[in-house]
Design an enzyme around this catalytic site. Structure first.
Site, PDB file in Angstrom:
ATOM      1  N   ASP A 114      19.472  49.058  54.422  1.00 14.61           N
ATOM      2  CA  ASP A 114      19.749  50.288  53.682  1.00 14.61           C
ATOM      3  C   ASP A 114      18.880  51.434  54.199  1.00 14.61           C
ATOM      4  OD1 ASP A 114      21.057  51.803  51.774  1.00 14.61           O
ATOM      5  OD2 ASP A 114      19.609  51.376  50.203  1.00 14.61           O
ATOM      6  N   CYS A 168      39.620  39.389  43.659  1.00 12.48           N
ATOM      7  CA  CYS A 168      39.490  40.036  42.345  1.00 12.48           C
ATOM      8  C   CYS A 168      40.754  39.829  41.503  1.00 12.48           C
ATOM      9  CB  CYS A 168      39.236  41.542  42.499  1.00 12.48           C
ATOM     10  SG  CYS A 168      37.560  41.964  43.032  1.00 12.48           S
ATOM     11  N   CYS A 171      41.967  41.142  37.665  1.00  4.81           N
ATOM     12  CA  CYS A 171      40.809  41.399  36.799  1.00  4.81           C
ATOM     13  C   CYS A 171      40.360  42.858  36.897  1.00  4.81           C
ATOM     14  CB  CYS A 171      39.658  40.476  37.196  1.00  4.81           C
ATOM     15  SG  CYS A 171      38.155  40.715  36.217  1.00  4.81           S
ATOM     16  N   CYS A 174      35.129  44.940  35.403  1.00 10.07           N
ATOM     17  CA  CYS A 174      34.092  45.890  35.817  1.00 10.07           C
ATOM     18  C   CYS A 174      34.499  47.324  35.510  1.00 10.07           C
ATOM     19  CB  CYS A 174      33.774  45.728  37.297  1.00 10.07           C
ATOM     20  SG  CYS A 174      35.171  45.973  38.422  1.00 10.07           S
ATOM     21  N   CYS A 178      32.351  49.720  32.414  1.00 11.14           N
ATOM     22  CA  CYS A 178      31.462  50.784  32.902  1.00 11.14           C
ATOM     23  C   CYS A 178      31.170  51.791  31.790  1.00 11.14           C
ATOM     24  CB  CYS A 178      32.088  51.497  34.100  1.00 11.14           C
ATOM     25  SG  CYS A 178      31.025  52.805  34.767  1.00 11.14           S
ATOM     26  N   CYS A 194      27.993  57.645  37.780  1.00 11.98           N
ATOM     27  CA  CYS A 194      27.373  56.321  37.808  1.00 11.98           C
ATOM     28  C   CYS A 194      25.930  56.391  37.312  1.00 11.98           C
ATOM     29  CB  CYS A 194      27.421  55.778  39.232  1.00 11.98           C
ATOM     30  SG  CYS A 194      26.626  54.168  39.428  1.00 11.98           S
ATOM     31  N   CYS A 221      21.800  50.391  36.701  1.00 11.28           N
ATOM     32  CA  CYS A 221      22.749  49.805  35.751  1.00 11.28           C
ATOM     33  C   CYS A 221      23.349  48.553  36.381  1.00 11.28           C
ATOM     34  CB  CYS A 221      23.850  50.825  35.442  1.00 11.28           C
ATOM     35  SG  CYS A 221      25.114  50.245  34.292  1.00 11.28           S
ATOM     36  N   CYS A 224      28.513  46.230  35.520  1.00 12.64           N
ATOM     37  CA  CYS A 224      29.674  45.729  36.253  1.00 12.64           C
ATOM     38  C   CYS A 224      29.390  44.379  36.906  1.00 12.64           C
ATOM     39  CB  CYS A 224      30.151  46.739  37.287  1.00 12.64           C
ATOM     40  SG  CYS A 224      28.928  47.163  38.547  1.00 12.64           S
ATOM     41  N   CYS A 228      31.119  40.525  35.584  1.00 13.08           N
ATOM     42  CA  CYS A 228      31.992  39.961  36.618  1.00 13.08           C
ATOM     43  C   CYS A 228      32.078  38.434  36.512  1.00 13.08           C
ATOM     44  CB  CYS A 228      31.475  40.339  37.999  1.00 13.08           C
ATOM     45  SG  CYS A 228      32.486  39.666  39.352  1.00 13.08           S
TER      46      CYS A 228
END
Length: 332
Positions: A114, A168, A171, A174, A178, A194, A221, A224, A228
């Protein structure tokens, strides 16, 4: 780990559309060096392969849901409770590269965690480490999503792995969970809404319309991820550096709001929490205190902290005091 080639063309349209919609907010760096994101060989010349790595960070001693439903407790995103992963993981990747060098001889490489214009999730998906879920995080059927990502760019022409396929299905857990409706559609995250962006990346005031929805989340946060279904397969980490420090997994909002600048700097040394800065820390905590049930001690603490606070923090303290006073009035 997994190995991928450099063809990231399938992700170009998605990123450019995301940027056009200004979903990146004030993260201007996301709109810079776009070509280097899609052409890793421009970032590190002679690169022909990317080695992508996952590293689990979930600790089995942290009860996440309970903290979210205890409004006077401070919720800090799980990844930030322990030591900052960036330097530690990059050091591990460099050590691994040196061990590879002992076997194959000198070769070109550069480690990333990152830390540069790198499409890490796209690369990890191509390398078979998981698929990008509807919440835009990487997901794996055996590991969920509680993991960090890192890369080694290399000039070694290694065999590539098969890309992951998406699972996914229908579904939308998430998206539905939120708190600020930041996931505006499948695979579409508006960072400006967000909570992770608002409490970490944003330097100015948190929009009034989103403060109540933030609740007691003061740094990041995880909603999500918590909701899951694939995370029931997530495996706890054995890495002690990722264990909670300074009782951050047990602290109340008031405990943390009482930290002075010196305490903040001491307790966040080597921590990702440093990124928000002391004023951002107080701003976030003031919002949490405003959202907490009425408590005379909260009003006293906010009032006591106000005179020495910056303009940014004062504005959020004033809002929090107003919220507390409104709740007191409703009790009578």
């Amino acid at each position: 780990m997994g190995v991928s080639d450099l063809d990231l063309g399938a992700h170009r349209a998605h990123l450019k559309s995301w940027l056009r919609k200004h979903f990146h907010g004030d993260m201007h760096y996301m709109a810079q060096n776009v070509d280097k994101r899609f052409y890793p060989e421009q970032l590190v010349p002679n690169t022909v392969r990317v080695l992508s790595f996952r590293m689990n960070y979930l600790a089995d001693d942290v009860v996440l849901r309970e903290r979210l439903t205890t409004p006077n407790q401070a919720y800090i995103s799980r990844y930030a409770l322990g030591r900052d992963y960036h330097k530690m993981m990059r050091k591990r990747l460099t050590q691994l590269a040196k061990r590879i060098e002992q076997s194959v001889g000198p070769f070109g490489y550069r480690a990333f965690v990152d830390s540069a214009p790198v499409l890490e999730k796209a690369m990890a998906e191509k390398a078979g480490l998981g698929w990008i879920g509807k919440h835009t995080l990487l997901l794996d059927r055996q590991a969920g999503s509680w993991f960090f990502l890192g890369e080694l760019f290399t000039n070694l022409p290694l065999a590539v792995d098969n890309a992951s396929t998406a699972h996914c299905g229908s579904c939308t857990a998430c998206i539905d969970i939120c708190p600020t409706q930041a996931i505006v559609g499948p695979y579409q995250l508006d960072a400006r809404r967000c909570i992770s962006y608002l409490t970490i990346e944003q330097r100015g005031a948190i929009p009034l319309s989103l403060r109540e929805a933030i609740g007691n989340r003061v740094f990041g946060c995880d909603d999500c991820q918590i909701i899951c279904p694939w995370n029931k397969f997530a495996k706890p980490t054995g890495e002690k550096d990722f264990s909670p420090r300074h009782l951050l997994d047990q602290a109340t909002l008031l405990d943390l709001f009482e930290w002075d600048r010196e305490t903040f700097l001491k307790n966040t040394e080597g921590s990702a929490i440093r990124r928000t800065g002391y004023d951002g820390w107080l701003r976030n905590l003031a919002v949490g205190l405003g959202n907490a049930p009425y408590d005379r001690c909260i009003v006293e603490s906010l009032t006591r902290k106000r005179p020495a606070a910056s303009g940014l923090v004062k504005e959020h303290i004033d809002w929090a005091i107003q919220q507390q006073n409104m709740k007191q009035q409703k009790q009578h």
